[in-house]
Design an enzyme around this catalytic site. Structure first.
Site, PDB file in Angstrom:
ATOM      1  N   HIS A  35      12.569 -17.976  19.182  1.00 28.96           N
ATOM      2  CA  HIS A  35      11.252 -18.052  19.806  1.00 28.96           C
ATOM      3  C   HIS A  35      10.578 -16.708  19.504  1.00 28.96           C
ATOM      4  O   HIS A  35      11.190 -15.654  19.683  1.00 28.96           O
ATOM      5  CB  HIS A  35      11.384 -18.275  21.313  1.00 28.96           C
ATOM      6  CG  HIS A  35      10.124 -17.989  22.067  1.00 28.96           C
ATOM      7  ND1 HIS A  35       8.937 -18.593  21.745  1.00 28.96           N
ATOM      8  CD2 HIS A  35       9.851 -17.124  23.081  1.00 28.96           C
ATOM      9  CE1 HIS A  35       7.977 -18.126  22.551  1.00 28.96           C
ATOM     10  NE2 HIS A  35       8.513 -17.236  23.372  1.00 28.96           N
ATOM     11  N   CYS A  77       7.778 -21.457  27.489  1.00 27.22           N
ATOM     12  CA  CYS A  77       7.849 -21.695  26.039  1.00 27.22           C
ATOM     13  C   CYS A  77       8.999 -22.600  25.629  1.00 27.22           C
ATOM     14  O   CYS A  77       9.189 -22.876  24.445  1.00 27.22           O
ATOM     15  CB  CYS A  77       7.984 -20.371  25.298  1.00 27.22           C
ATOM     16  SG  CYS A  77       6.561 -19.320  25.528  1.00 27.22           S
ATOM     17  N   GLU A 129       2.307 -25.196  28.248  1.00 28.99           N
ATOM     18  CA  GLU A 129       2.096 -24.513  29.523  1.00 28.99           C
ATOM     19  C   GLU A 129       0.611 -24.193  29.663  1.00 28.99           C
ATOM     20  O   GLU A 129       0.224 -23.322  30.425  1.00 28.99           O
ATOM     21  CB  GLU A 129       2.973 -23.267  29.640  1.00 28.99           C
ATOM     22  CG  GLU A 129       2.892 -22.307  28.478  1.00 28.99           C
ATOM     23  CD  GLU A 129       3.772 -21.094  28.686  1.00 28.99           C
ATOM     24  OE1 GLU A 129       3.629 -20.423  29.713  1.00 28.99           O
ATOM     25  OE2 GLU A 129       4.608 -20.815  27.796  1.00 28.99           O
TER      26      GLU A 129
END
Ligand code: HMG
Length: 386
Positions: free
Chosen positions: A233, A111, A79
């Site tokens: 994550h 993400c 990103e």
């Protein structure tokens, strides 16, 4: 046929700041950053370093001549793109020397992008077992100086080689995906930094985990006891812990504590670098398999991928016999230990430096692969042969 991760490696830039120094500079109790957020250090990048330079450093050392001849797809999840049209994967393909008959492209969904790449790679290998796919997650996470998100910044890349009969992790076919159109974190075109509703993002992350976890348990008749570990994550290390505790509140206490201990092992590296955006989940996986005290071949590891906006996915894989031989714990620790600590003043100065793509300029940077020139709006990289 098994498909999964055959090789995995990460790279972070050679500078960092200490979170206690940052807390002092911002007039915050250091415990908020080291305990409340769960970060000890934060990776800092220079203007001569971008997603291509990080991707090169992560991918190049792990690829052999045979790999470069067999790779027929290069995917970059990011990103922090450097061009609105051309994919960084095309530049990476050339710099790495991948054989020409390959597909190269970039994937964006905050993400989550690299996980989309990994799943695309898995499907490709199932149909083409002799080929290999390189997936690289590469990002620079920035929110702005003295912003609410500042202690959750970071930078770096993770490279994964996805193949048939992998030597590290063989994926199960058990993915549960979730899409929800929510504005918790986004970056409108032209904005330098994301717009973020931090507390909403925490809530959406936790609720997304609960939903995909519960749906996965329902579909596959599993419980926490079926997992040796779960990787999350990791935007900051406290986040995964919060989701784990919320998601497993109805689980047996013993299982909860066991998975929490594994989670602590999965955040060893992230505590020292911060958020890698697309790479954070996979940095957690590397940290887990290199630092876990009790993992064994055949163990199932769950992976929770989350990208704001929001897309989440829960899937798993099993550790392959002999996976320990494919790890690089010593070199990863050496990479982290060899970094240079910056003062907060030096970090702030680096932070303010920007590339002006419309001005021709040459640069110097000790890093093996870095930007050495901007000419006619094109970035030229040192390719390690200088
Ligand atoms: P904040 O408002 O500065 O912090 O924002 P806070 O007041 O919420 O405090 C944070 C924690 O520190 C709290 O713990 C406090 O109690 C504790 P919690 O209640 O959450 O367990 N605390 C202390 N602990 C010990 N001693 C003290 C002390 N003081 C407070 N003295 C926030 C924090 C993370 C929201 C902010 O930094 C932020 O906006 N970060 C960016 C957004 C983010 O990382 N979100 C995570 C979920 S979304 C995601 O993961 C996607 C993402 O990676 C982007 C993508 O997908 O591309 C971000």
């Amino acid at each position: 046929m098994n498909v999964g991760i055959d090789k995995i490696n990460f790279f972070v830039p050679p500078h960092y700041i200490d979170m206690v120094d940052l807390a002092h500079a911002r007039g915050v109790d250091p415990n908020k950053f080291t305990i409340g957020i769960g970060q000890d250090q934060m990776a800092v990048s220079k203007v001569t370093q971008d997603i291509v330079t990080f991707a090169m450093h992560a991918a190049k050392p792990m690829l052999t001549k045979e790999d470069l001849a067999a790779v027929d797809m290069v995917i970059v999840g990011t990103e922090t793109g450097i061009d609105e049209s051309k994919a960084s994967a095309v530049v990476l393909h050339r710099l790495l020397g991948v054989q020409p008959f390959a597909r190269s492209f970039e994937i964006k969904e905050a993400c989550y992008g690299a996980t989309a790449g990994v799943q695309f790679a898995k499907n490709h290998i199932q149909a083409n077992p002799d080929s290999k796919v390189l997936v690289v997650a590469s990002d620079i996470a920035r929110y702005g100086l003295a912003s609410g998100g500042e202690p959750t910044q970071g930078a770096g890349a993770v490279a994964l080689l996805i193949t048939a009969e992998p030597r590290i992790l063989a994926f199960d076919n058990d993915n549960v995906m979730l899409t929800q159109d929510i504005y918790d974190f986004w970056r409108p075109v032209g904005h330098q930094y994301p717009v973020v509703d931090g507390h909403l993002s925490n809530e959406v992350y936790i609720n997304s985990f609960k939903q995909v976890w519960q749906e996965s348990c329902r579909r596959h008749q599993r419980t926490a006891a079926d997992y040796a570990a779960i990787c999350f994550h990791i935007p900051y290390t406290k986040m995964g812990k919060k989701a784990l505790l919320a998601g497993f509140e109805t689980e047996d206490q013993v299982q909860q504590e066991r998975l929490l201990t594994r989670y602590e092992e999965s955040i060893t590296y992230s505590r020292r670098v911060g958020n890698l955006y697309t790479g954070s989940l996979y940095l957690g996986l590397i940290s887990l398999i290199e630092n876990a005290t009790t993992l064994s071949e055949g163990d199932r590891i769950g992976l929770f991928s989350y990208g704001s906006g929001a897309v989440a996915e829960f899937f798993s894989g099993r550790l392959v016999e002999g996976y320990q031989q494919q790890l690089n714990k010593k070199s990863h620790e050496a990479l982290l230990d060899a970094r240079q600590k910056l003062s907060i003043e030096a970090y702030e100065q680096l932070f303010e430096e920007k590339i002006d793509i419309d001005t021709n300029k040459t640069f110097t940077d000790d890093l093996l692969y870095s930007i050495h020139e901007i000419k006619d709006t094109i970035r030229y990289y040192k390719d390690g042969n200088e």
